[in-house]
Design an enzyme around this catalytic site. Structure first.
Site, PDB file in Angstrom:
ATOM      1  N   HIS A   1       0.876  -1.165   0.000  1.00  0.00           N
ATOM      2  CA  HIS A   1       0.000   0.000   0.000  1.00  0.00           C
ATOM      3  C   HIS A   1       0.913   1.215   0.000  1.00  0.00           C
ATOM      4  CE1 HIS A   1      -3.064   2.841   1.209  1.00  0.00           C
ATOM      5  NE2 HIS A   1      -3.993   1.904   1.182  1.00  0.00           N
TER       6      HIS A   1
ATOM      7  N   ARG B   1      -6.015  10.254  -0.804  1.00  0.00           N
ATOM      8  CA  ARG B   1      -5.551  10.571  -2.165  1.00  0.00           C
ATOM      9  C   ARG B   1      -6.760  10.759  -3.079  1.00  0.00           C
ATOM     10  NH1 ARG B   1      -3.117   6.271  -4.315  1.00  0.00           N
ATOM     11  NH2 ARG B   1      -3.563   4.926  -2.555  1.00  0.00           N
TER      12      ARG B   1
END
Ligand SMILES: Cc1cc2nc3c(=O)[nH]c(=O)nc-3n(C[C@H](O)[C@H](O)[C@H](O)COP(=O)(O)OP(=O)(O)OC[C@H]3O[C@@H](n4cnc5c(N)ncnc54)[C@H](O)[C@@H]3O)c2cc1C
Length: 556
Positions: free
Chosen positions: A234, A255
């Site tokens: 990740h 994000r």
């Protein structure tokens, strides 16, 4: 030594193990089901950590074909097509049944329909969730139901080895941490659901009791594993040296909502690697961060900066309360300042080779969830992991209930497994397993991590070989009850076996595909659209290849 008999033995209490126990008992309440789990029941494993949510097709504007295509594209067409198809087709049924059977609640929109949001790599907003506590909701509700059905639950009780005779599995040897006294469990069907190996790397987001036990147990028992080189990172693990939050995931949503990544030169660098900037897929963003850090443009603690402060304090408070809280705990204020993040080991796409009913190669052994391979190919989409564990956990439970009655019980001698597990007690003055484990995780992180090449991996393979020999000399003293050093010795033995599979397969696959990136073979090569397999043969780790399993023409 205590001995137990049970129709079905489930190993692990994450989404896969709980669903297996629940569906076995609901299919035939007369069955005797035992669930053993290394952590605490209802409080261990990664399903509980699920924040993002669960991918499922519910809207008439979406389709299972579309979910299938997204999953295959995400997996770079290395997925077993039949397993991926089954995942997307079963998920709507399973989400509905989880509500009906266990009362699992997902968030709703203003019209009362299940709210669905989007995660990276999806062409439709199909992720159902329970705020950022989706995993806690699923595991809590399923655990209540499993307990209510009178399942025998053995917690803090690890499986040490499967009991195998003539290639068939007849239960497992268990070790309860609280007593340190072995239990031999005879079972007609054993369901392996111990949840993968992400913490074989020194920076990891996963629950730390997981160290690849399931893969190592299945391997020692003679099962075939596949895609072990496919380790997912990740991109935004929290960098918090010395804190238990180090490596924990800072959610993808930051994000997705417009968070920016910067290097130490204040450059929003992702544009150099992908036109989608921070919204590129996990593997691409992980590599972007890795390259910046490797080029010396990292933060003081070896990460990059993630900033959401430009979204405004109110939006940050509303959108990311959990993440805000976590950052406060390490002395950072997400509303006002950037935080340090770096890639973190998150998931293993590989695992035991199964068919759509969770059969492994070994009669008597069903495998579900992260312990199995093939569903996700070279890259798992966020939201497909918990769908995998519950869809295939359910299938394993149904299958176990239907076949347990046909299978006999067999008393297999557990003494070899027990003496191997006890061997550290026969020595004195040996090395500390905890130190070996830390060294091992560093080797994996630095040499078989986000970016790989032949030189580093060959060095890793030599280092793992040497570690393997040192493991044979660790020693343990004190009482057998709650002996963390002994538990660690058992952990590192399994972790190194898994590390060897990962490193060797990564060296064999001479291309870059999905999560597997090689700087010396940096593009995808169509001739590598095949799976790598690994199994134990004549005492050696043997590697092979297999064609990707495709659907029969009539089914397409
Ligand atoms: C931080 C984080 C966030 C995530 N978020 C998402 C998300 O939003 N959406 C999504 O789809 N996926 C997500 N995932 C992935 C998802 O958690 C996994 O795909 C899934 O939960 C795996 O389920 P499982 O049942 O196979 O294993 P787990 O839930 O990990 O359970 C494993 C169980 O096995 C037990 N165990 C381990 N070893 C032994 C042994 N030797 N003997 C007996 N028991 C053993 C453990 O104690 C545990 O109870 C996330 C993962 C992480 C780490």
């Amino acid at each position: 030594m205590e001995e137990l008999e049970t129709d079905i033995l489930v190993l692990g209490s994450g989404g896969a193990g709980l669903m297996a126990a629940l569906y076995a008992l609901d299919t035939n309440p007369k069955l005797n089901v035992t669930l053993a789990t290394k952590g605490l029941f209802g409080k261990s494993g990664c399903t509980r950590m699920v924040q993002g949510g669960y991918n499922v097709v519910l809207s008439p504007n979406d389709s299972t074909e579309r979910h299938f295509q997204d999953t295959m594209l995400g997996g770079h067409w290395l997925n077993n097509h039949i397993l991926a198809r089954t995942l997307v087709e079963d998920a709507p049924v399973v989400v509905h049944e989880m509500w009906e059977k266990a009362g699992v609640r997902f968030a709703r929109d203003k019209d009362g329909n299940l709210h669905q949001k989007g995660l990276a790599g999806q062409t439709f907003d199909r992720t159902v969730h329970h705020g950022d506590l989706t995993g806690i909701e699923i595991v809590s509700r399923l655990s209540e139901q499993v307990r209510a059905r009178g399942t025998r639950i053995l917690e803090e009780c690890r499986a040490v080895d499967l009991l195998v005779e003539d290639g068939e599995v007849f239960g497992a040897v268990l070790l309860p941490a609280r007593t340190g006294e072995f239990i031999a469990v005879r079972a007609k069907i054993t369901v392996l659901a111990t949840g993968g190996s992400a913490p074989i790397f020194s920076v990891s987001s996963a629950s730390l009791e997981k160290c690849g036990d399931g893969y190592a147990l299945a391997y020692r028992a003679g099962a075939t594993l596949m895609d072990m080189e496919m380790s997912q990172f990740h991109p935004t693990g929290l960098v918090a040296p010395g804190s238990r939050f180090n490596g924990s995931v800072i959610a993808e949503e930051l994000r997705a909502a417009g968070g920016h990544l910067y290097n130490s030169e204040n450059e929003r660098f992702m544009g150099k690697y992908n036109p989608r900037f921070e919204k590129a897929t996990r593997d691409e963003v992980s590599r972007g961060c890795y390259f910046e850090i490797a080029a010396g443009r990292g933060t003081p603690n070896g990460g990059v900066w993630l900033d959401v402060s430009h979204l405004g304090a109110k939006a940050v408070e509303e959108l990311f309360p959990g993440m805000l809280e976590r950052c406060f705990l390490i002395g950072r204020d997400l509303r006002k300042e950037p935080i340090e993040v770096c890639p973190t080991s998150h998931f293993e796409m590989g695992g035991v080779r199964i068919d759509r009913d969770c059969h492994s190669d070994l009669p008597g052994l069903l495998v579900a969830g992260e312990d199995s391979g093939g569903v996700h190919g070279a890259n798992r989409l966020g939201g497909n992991g918990v769908a995998d564990s519950t869809v295939y956990g359910r299938r394993a439970g149904l299958r176990a209930a239907n076949t347990a009655l046909e299978r006999r019980m067999k008393k297999v001698d557990p003494s070899r497994s027990i003496s191997a597990a006890l061997s550290p007690w026969e020595r004195t003055g040996g090395e500390q397993p905890q130190a070996l484990h830390a060294e091992f995780r560093d080797v994996m992180w630095t040499k078989v991590g986000v970016v790989r090449d032949a030189t580093a991996m060959s060095e890793a393979i030599d280092a793992l070989q040497a570690l393997q020999q040192r493991i044979d000399h660790v020693s343990v003293t004190g009482s057998r009850a709650y002996n963390l050093t002994w538990q660690s010795a058992l952990d590192v033995r399994n972790a190194v076996t898994v590390g060897q599979m990962v490193a060797q397969c990564a060296l064999i696959r001479q291309e870059s595909r999905g999560a597997h990136y090689r700087s010396d073979f940096s593009s995808e090569d169509p001739s590598w659209t095949k799976n790598l397999t690994v199994r134990l043969e004549s005492g050696q780790m043997r590697f092979g290849e297999q064609e990707v399993v495709r659907e029969p023409a009539a089914a397409r």
